[in-house]
Design a protein around this motif. Structure first.
Motif, PDB file in Angstrom:
ATOM      1  N   LEU A  69       0.812  -1.216   0.000  1.00  0.00           N
ATOM      2  CA  LEU A  69       0.000   0.000   0.000  1.00  0.00           C
ATOM      3  C   LEU A  69       0.847   1.269   0.000  1.00  0.00           C
ATOM      4  O   LEU A  69       0.332   2.379   0.016  1.00  0.00           O
ATOM      5  N   ILE A  72       0.138   4.333  -2.369  1.00  0.00           N
ATOM      6  CA  ILE A  72      -1.148   5.040  -2.400  1.00  0.00           C
ATOM      7  C   ILE A  72      -0.932   6.546  -2.243  1.00  0.00           C
ATOM      8  O   ILE A  72      -0.302   6.995  -1.298  1.00  0.00           O
ATOM      9  N   CYS A  76      -5.025   7.861  -6.822  1.00  0.00           N
ATOM     10  CA  CYS A  76      -5.190   6.397  -6.859  1.00  0.00           C
ATOM     11  C   CYS A  76      -6.647   6.030  -6.588  1.00  0.00           C
ATOM     12  O   CYS A  76      -7.337   6.726  -5.849  1.00  0.00           O
ATOM     13  N   VAL A  78      -9.064   3.219  -4.827  1.00  0.00           N
ATOM     14  CA  VAL A  78      -8.957   2.147  -3.834  1.00  0.00           C
ATOM     15  C   VAL A  78     -10.341   1.618  -3.472  1.00  0.00           C
ATOM     16  O   VAL A  78     -11.355   2.292  -3.706  1.00  0.00           O
ATOM     17  N   LEU A 103      -5.516  -1.432  -3.282  1.00  0.00           N
ATOM     18  CA  LEU A 103      -5.150  -0.450  -4.305  1.00  0.00           C
ATOM     19  C   LEU A 103      -5.626  -0.984  -5.652  1.00  0.00           C
ATOM     20  O   LEU A 103      -5.130  -1.986  -6.147  1.00  0.00           O
ATOM     21  N   LYS A 106      -3.427   2.446  -9.845  1.00  0.00           N
ATOM     22  CA  LYS A 106      -2.282   3.267  -9.421  1.00  0.00           C
ATOM     23  C   LYS A 106      -2.285   4.586 -10.175  1.00  0.00           C
ATOM     24  O   LYS A 106      -3.069   4.791 -11.088  1.00  0.00           O
TER      25      LYS A 106
END
Ligand code: 4AD
Ligand code: MG
Length: 461
Positions: A69, A72, A76, A78, A103, A106
């Protein structure tokens, strides 16, 4: 997954408002969204997650030791799952203690949005990203709510929504500022077998026959104007709301405009309270005050001739205008409109009964032979928000005006004939939808109210 069951951040705030959020305290909830901010303090990491449902973010707290993670950051996407905890003492009223943070998408190194404030000019160059910033995120939510309440108002008041065409052979405003449409540039007339087909500048002419049948109707859709002016209030493609109603005279038109606008603005202020509070804090500190007055104070009604006198008086008292020639027959410039609304009346005004030569052919001719039953609604900061009129419903009078203007009578015969068969007094107006978005958000450039602005010498993709 049942999307209708999925909790949004907006739902949490709605429960908080009703003091019912405690019923979710301790429950496991999941959210998907994009990251507005990420930071860690020792073993604890914090995310501000925005799911687009409202202005506010959800604070997500989780164990930062998980290596996967570490990437992040802002932008991003999520998915998170965890237990809701109420935190009445903290800056944010609740947070999610996440047991799972995944995640999903990206962010590349060249992602153009950053934590620091970015200029609106720069953001205009990236319309595909700018809705992820606080300001534009809020603008397009307000835009959507305004559109919803426009339909709601008309539906509740018995108006039918008529879908008038975008391709047309008429030029409603008669100003020749149209975009031509053709399937083959070498043979422009071929496809429709018409001399001239273009994108509509207004749905009014097409909606009038419906008003004469259904009583109360409106159009709401995109309109196009090839005005070669580069201002903060003009777009080449914009949306217009155009009600049209029967047995209605000029002052009924003003009444409808005022009641309609007050309803739409007040409903949107309730629905988008967080967004508008943000605009008041960051964009225009007088916004809330102005909107409150807009809803509460009656709009002044001013004759064009009286407005001329007021401007003349201001000039005599020493106010300097760039254009100081106030004669009957001239249109007001934005400095004059500004002076009338912001200095003299300190609020919106209906300017009524304009000289016929500066208004469109279809407007009802008044008995003085010089003016028409036209109305412009002028608003502080915005200028002209709506333009409308009572329509000329007398066949001979309309025909003689069209002849005076050297219009192609044959092309408009269908419209003239409405005055031959069951003609009734009727009125309507057009509201520039983006100008309403500007009014409610305090945004000062029409380009910042359109998802993908199309303006003179200005269109990205
Ligand atoms: O005053 P307008 O030209 O009126 C009409 O088109 C009538 N046919 C309406 C009617 O009576 N049904 O345009 C109406 C409104 C203006 O008051 C303004 O708010 C907006 O449309 N408008 C524009 N908005 C953005 N960009 C432009 N280029 C605009 N031109 C007009
Ligand atoms: Mg106008």
């Amino acid at each position: 997954m049942d999307l209708t069951e999925q909790q949004t951040i907006r739902d949490l705030y709605a429960l908080l408002e009703k003091e019912e959020l405690s019923k979710l305290q301790g429950q496991t909830l999941s959210f998907g969204g994009f990251v507005r901010n990420a930071r860690s303090m020792g073993q604890v990491a914090f995310l501000s997650l925005n799911d687009g449902s409202c202005f506010e973010n959800l604070q997500v707290v989780y164990d930062a030791s998980k290596d996967e993670l570490s990437g992040i950051r802002l932008g991003c996407s999520v998915q998170v799952e965890g237990v809701l905890v109420l935190t009445p003492e903290a800056k944010q009223p609740f947070e999610l203690k996440a047991s799972r943070v995944e995640l999903i998408g990206k962010v590349a190194d060249d992602f153009p949005l950053q934590k620091k404030r970015t200029s609106f000019e720069f953001l205009r160059t990236i319309p595909q990203w700018r809705m992820k910033t606080n300001t534009f995120n809020a603008v397009f939510r307000v835009r959507s709510a305004l559109a919803y309440y426009i339909h709601e108002y008309f539906f509740q008041h018995g108006f039918y929504w008529i879908h008038t065409p975008i391709l047309t052979a008429n030029d409603c405003e008669g100003e020749g500022q149209t975009f031509q449409v053709t399937a083959d540039a070498k043979k422009p007339a071929e496809f429709f077998n018409k001399d001239n087909v273009h994108l509509t500048v207004s749905g009014q002419l097409h909606v009038e026959p419906f008003a004469l049948t259904y009583g109360k109707v409106y159009t709401f859709g995109p309109t196009f104007r090839a005005e070669k002016s580069n201002t903060v209030r003009h777009a080449a493609e914009f949306w217009m709301v155009e009600p049209e109603f029967s047995f209605a005279h000029l002052l009924d038109d003003c009444d409808l405009m005022e009641d309609f606008l007050k309803y739409v603005v007040s409903k949107t202020m309730e629905r988008c309270e967080q967004d508008i509070r943000f605009f008041n804090e960051r964009i225009d500190s007088h916004l809330l005050e102005r909107l409150k007055e807009f809803i509460e104070k009656p709009f002044a009604r001013v004759e064009y001739r009286d407005a001329l006198k007021l401007l003349e008086k201001a000039k005599e008292e020493g106010h300097r205008f760039e254009v100081e020639d106030f004669r009957f027959g001239l249109d007001f410039g934005s400095e004059h409109e500004k002076y009338l609304t912001e200095v003299i009346f300190k609020g919106p005004i209906f300017l009524i009964n304009y000289p016929k030569d500066i208004k469109a052919f279809y407007m009802k001719q008044n008995d003085d032979g010089e003016t028409v039953a036209a109305v412009d609604l002028l608003v502080p900061q915005i200028g002209e928000l709506c333009g409308g009129s009572e329509r000329e419903c007398d066949y001979d009078k309309l025909l003689s005006r069209m002849e005076e203007l050297h219009m192609n009578i044959e092309a408009y015969q269908w419209y003239l004939d409405l005055r031959k068969n069951g003609s009734i007094p009727h009125s309507g107006f057009g509201l520039g939808f983006e100008r309403l978005v500007m009014l409610v958000t305090g945004m000062q450039n029409i380009r910042d109210t359109l998802p993908y602005p199309r303006c003179y010498k200005d269109m990205l993709f």
